[in-house]
Design a protein around this motif. Sequence first.
Motif, PDB file in Angstrom:
ATOM      1  N   ASP A   1      10.088  -6.106  -2.063  1.00  0.00           N
ATOM      2  CA  ASP A   1      10.966  -4.957  -1.840  1.00  0.00           C
ATOM      3  C   ASP A   1      10.170  -3.738  -1.380  1.00  0.00           C
ATOM      4  OD1 ASP A   1      13.072  -6.514  -2.609  1.00  0.00           O
ATOM      5  OD2 ASP A   1      13.149  -5.765  -4.665  1.00  0.00           O
ATOM      6  N   LEU A   2       8.981  -3.576  -1.923  1.00  0.00           N
ATOM      7  CA  LEU A   2       8.135  -2.457  -1.524  1.00  0.00           C
ATOM      8  C   LEU A   2       7.628  -2.636  -0.092  1.00  0.00           C
ATOM      9  CD1 LEU A   2       6.702   0.174  -2.288  1.00  0.00           C
ATOM     10  CD2 LEU A   2       4.814  -1.207  -3.171  1.00  0.00           C
ATOM     11  N   LEU A   3       7.231  -3.864   0.233  1.00  0.00           N
ATOM     12  CA  LEU A   3       6.753  -4.142   1.598  1.00  0.00           C
ATOM     13  C   LEU A   3       7.847  -3.942   2.638  1.00  0.00           C
ATOM     14  CD1 LEU A   3       4.584  -7.357   1.029  1.00  0.00           C
ATOM     15  CD2 LEU A   3       3.781  -5.036   1.482  1.00  0.00           C
ATOM     16  N   ALA A   4       9.091  -3.961   2.210  1.00  0.00           N
ATOM     17  CA  ALA A   4      10.203  -3.794   3.143  1.00  0.00           C
ATOM     18  C   ALA A   4      10.350  -2.348   3.614  1.00  0.00           C
ATOM     19  CB  ALA A   4      11.508  -4.259   2.492  1.00  0.00           C
ATOM     20  N   ILE A   5       9.774  -1.396   2.879  1.00  0.00           N
ATOM     21  CA  ILE A   5       9.940   0.011   3.240  1.00  0.00           C
ATOM     22  C   ILE A   5       8.628   0.705   3.621  1.00  0.00           C
ATOM     23  CG2 ILE A   5      12.015   0.259   1.847  1.00  0.00           C
ATOM     24  CD1 ILE A   5      10.345   1.531  -0.334  1.00  0.00           C
ATOM     25  N   VAL A   6       7.502   0.209   3.117  1.00  0.00           N
ATOM     26  CA  VAL A   6       6.219   0.870   3.388  1.00  0.00           C
ATOM     27  C   VAL A   6       5.889   0.948   4.880  1.00  0.00           C
ATOM     28  CG1 VAL A   6       3.718   0.637   3.112  1.00  0.00           C
ATOM     29  CG2 VAL A   6       5.209   0.423   1.128  1.00  0.00           C
ATOM     30  N   PRO A   7       6.069  -0.123   5.671  1.00  0.00           N
ATOM     31  CA  PRO A   7       5.725  -0.038   7.101  1.00  0.00           C
ATOM     32  C   PRO A   7       6.453   1.078   7.845  1.00  0.00           C
ATOM     33  CG  PRO A   7       6.049  -2.314   6.473  1.00  0.00           C
ATOM     34  CD  PRO A   7       6.496  -1.490   5.309  1.00  0.00           C
ATOM     35  N   PHE A   8       7.685   1.380   7.453  1.00  0.00           N
ATOM     36  CA  PHE A   8       8.429   2.447   8.133  1.00  0.00           C
ATOM     37  C   PHE A   8       7.723   3.785   7.973  1.00  0.00           C
ATOM     38  CE2 PHE A   8      11.487   5.943   7.629  1.00  0.00           C
ATOM     39  CZ  PHE A   8      11.980   6.011   8.926  1.00  0.00           C
ATOM     40  N   TYR A   9       7.298   4.094   6.749  1.00  0.00           N
ATOM     41  CA  TYR A   9       6.646   5.378   6.495  1.00  0.00           C
ATOM     42  C   TYR A   9       5.232   5.402   7.081  1.00  0.00           C
ATOM     43  CZ  TYR A   9      10.622   6.104   3.437  1.00  0.00           C
ATOM     44  OH  TYR A   9      11.899   6.252   2.962  1.00  0.00           O
ATOM     45  N   LEU A  10       4.585   4.261   7.126  1.00  0.00           N
ATOM     46  CA  LEU A  10       3.275   4.201   7.784  1.00  0.00           C
ATOM     47  C   LEU A  10       3.411   4.435   9.282  1.00  0.00           C
ATOM     48  CD1 LEU A  10       1.481   1.181   6.055  1.00  0.00           C
ATOM     49  CD2 LEU A  10       0.920   3.611   5.844  1.00  0.00           C
ATOM     50  N   SER A  11       4.521   3.965   9.865  1.00  0.00           N
ATOM     51  CA  SER A  11       4.721   4.100  11.316  1.00  0.00           C
ATOM     52  C   SER A  11       4.891   5.558  11.734  1.00  0.00           C
ATOM     53  CB  SER A  11       5.941   3.289  11.756  1.00  0.00           C
ATOM     54  OG  SER A  11       7.136   3.827  11.214  1.00  0.00           O
ATOM     55  N   LEU A  12       5.204   6.438  10.790  1.00  0.00           N
ATOM     56  CA  LEU A  12       5.309   7.857  11.116  1.00  0.00           C
ATOM     57  C   LEU A  12       3.955   8.435  11.484  1.00  0.00           C
ATOM     58  CD1 LEU A  12       7.746   9.008   8.265  1.00  0.00           C
ATOM     59  CD2 LEU A  12       8.308   8.372  10.628  1.00  0.00           C
ATOM     60  N   PHE A  13       2.891   7.804  10.965  1.00  0.00           N
ATOM     61  CA  PHE A  13       1.525   8.244  11.262  1.00  0.00           C
ATOM     62  C   PHE A  13       0.795   7.269  12.189  1.00  0.00           C
ATOM     63  CE2 PHE A  13       2.786   9.638   7.020  1.00  0.00           C
ATOM     64  CZ  PHE A  13       2.632  11.014   7.115  1.00  0.00           C
ATOM     65  N   PHE A  14       1.113   5.983  12.034  1.00  0.00           N
ATOM     66  CA  PHE A  14       0.503   4.947  12.868  1.00  0.00           C
ATOM     67  C   PHE A  14       1.627   4.111  13.490  1.00  0.00           C
ATOM     68  CE2 PHE A  14      -2.115   5.756   9.115  1.00  0.00           C
ATOM     69  CZ  PHE A  14      -3.279   6.253   9.719  1.00  0.00           C
ATOM     70  N   PRO A  15       2.101   4.486  14.665  1.00  0.00           N
ATOM     71  CA  PRO A  15       3.282   3.839  15.271  1.00  0.00           C
ATOM     72  C   PRO A  15       3.203   2.323  15.372  1.00  0.00           C
ATOM     73  CG  PRO A  15       2.681   5.811  16.500  1.00  0.00           C
ATOM     74  CD  PRO A  15       1.580   5.575  15.510  1.00  0.00           C
ATOM     75  N   ILE A  16       2.008   1.779  15.573  1.00  0.00           N
ATOM     76  CA  ILE A  16       1.883   0.332  15.756  1.00  0.00           C
ATOM     77  C   ILE A  16       2.308  -0.434  14.509  1.00  0.00           C
ATOM     78  CG2 ILE A  16      -0.508   0.226  14.978  1.00  0.00           C
ATOM     79  CD1 ILE A  16       1.105  -1.787  17.866  1.00  0.00           C
ATOM     80  N   THR A  17       2.222   0.206  13.336  1.00  0.00           N
ATOM     81  CA  THR A  17       2.543  -0.484  12.083  1.00  0.00           C
ATOM     82  C   THR A  17       4.040  -0.742  11.913  1.00  0.00           C
ATOM     83  OG1 THR A  17       2.650   1.618  10.884  1.00  0.00           O
ATOM     84  CG2 THR A  17       0.533   0.481  10.915  1.00  0.00           C
ATOM     85  N   LYS A  18       4.869  -0.206  12.820  1.00  0.00           N
ATOM     86  CA  LYS A  18       6.320  -0.432  12.691  1.00  0.00           C
ATOM     87  C   LYS A  18       6.669  -1.904  12.831  1.00  0.00           C
ATOM     88  CE  LYS A  18       7.413   0.352  17.568  1.00  0.00           C
ATOM     89  NZ  LYS A  18       8.170   1.200  18.523  1.00  0.00           N
ATOM     90  N   TYR A  19       5.813  -2.661  13.510  1.00  0.00           N
ATOM     91  CA  TYR A  19       6.099  -4.083  13.687  1.00  0.00           C
ATOM     92  C   TYR A  19       5.929  -4.869  12.385  1.00  0.00           C
ATOM     93  CZ  TYR A  19       6.103  -2.977  18.642  1.00  0.00           C
ATOM     94  OH  TYR A  19       6.402  -2.441  19.863  1.00  0.00           O
ATOM     95  N   PHE A  20       5.288  -4.244  11.400  1.00  0.00           N
ATOM     96  CA  PHE A  20       5.184  -4.884  10.093  1.00  0.00           C
ATOM     97  C   PHE A  20       6.529  -4.876   9.363  1.00  0.00           C
ATOM     98  CE2 PHE A  20       0.563  -3.974  10.475  1.00  0.00           C
ATOM     99  CZ  PHE A  20       0.110  -5.274  10.253  1.00  0.00           C
ATOM    100  N   LEU A  21       7.513  -4.194   9.922  1.00  0.00           N
ATOM    101  CA  LEU A  21       8.854  -4.228   9.344  1.00  0.00           C
ATOM    102  C   LEU A  21       9.432  -5.634   9.363  1.00  0.00           C
ATOM    103  CD1 LEU A  21      10.384  -0.954  10.839  1.00  0.00           C
ATOM    104  CD2 LEU A  21       9.804  -1.383   8.452  1.00  0.00           C
ATOM    105  N   ILE A  22       8.814  -6.500  10.160  1.00  0.00           N
ATOM    106  CA  ILE A  22       9.255  -7.891  10.194  1.00  0.00           C
ATOM    107  C   ILE A  22       9.098  -8.540   8.822  1.00  0.00           C
ATOM    108  CG2 ILE A  22       7.096  -9.075  10.756  1.00  0.00           C
ATOM    109  CD1 ILE A  22      10.360  -9.564  12.691  1.00  0.00           C
TER     110      ILE A  22
END
Length: 284
Positions: free
Chosen positions: A101-122
Amino acid sequence: MQKEHAYLPEKVRWKRKVYRIIFKSDTKMGRLFDIILLLLIVLSTFIVMMESVKVYDAKLHKIFIVLEIFISIVFTVEYMLRIITIRNKREYIFSFFGIIDLLAIVPFYLSLFFPITKYFLILRMLRMLRIFRILNLMDFMNDGYLIVNAMRKSSRKIYIFLLFLMIFSVISGSIVFMIEGGRPGFESIPQSIYWAVVTVTTVGYGDVAPNTPLGKLFSIIMMISGYAIIATGIVTNEMRNKSGVKNTSCIRCGNSQNDSDARFCKTCGEKLPAEDFPETVSGT
């Protein structure tokens, strides 16, 4: 592994209601809540995949962003409600589903600083595991736990096998590097090791192949070695299975698949011949 039904909330009415909805699926609201979450997970995964397609991302980029923000806010609120309503907060946070559940939301907030990490939303796809609970298929989850436990118990053998495979690949890669003498695909030992790993695992991409006769001969040896490794696993498994089985047949039913320490046939209950069990001599 801590199960979700063990997180009983305090005797506060609203917490009990919220807990029943988000942790259970035995009510209409709880089932609807879980189905909505699953649909949002599918939608989020679809958006991440479409964002990687430049044509669609160029046309629908703003819509994708708005949907991602909305879905991430929903998951964040849901995660916070899970923590607030339960009593054993620490156990949930560090549990299997809590980490997912935590991994489901962390990538979104990381993508605010590191855009490439948004793909971890998978990684939100992992939350689809809750579909077993929604469809009352928790027995399948229990089978999954058995597989995980089996892998944990076999970890020593897995480590040894991977170590052997790594040593074998490094040595083989170095040999083929010397054989090919720096030809395309074998300009360095690391590149040659890549070829060795692909070959010995019988994957065979075909993007790199030796050109010299000696190199091709070595490739044949590597391919056969790969199949030999697989065969070794089969033989080892068969030996392990047979090591705990008695070869003597039962007099009554003829069953020969009795355990090595069995004194009675596991099929019909007939006592097995006494000579099959060597007597221990006292004082030795």
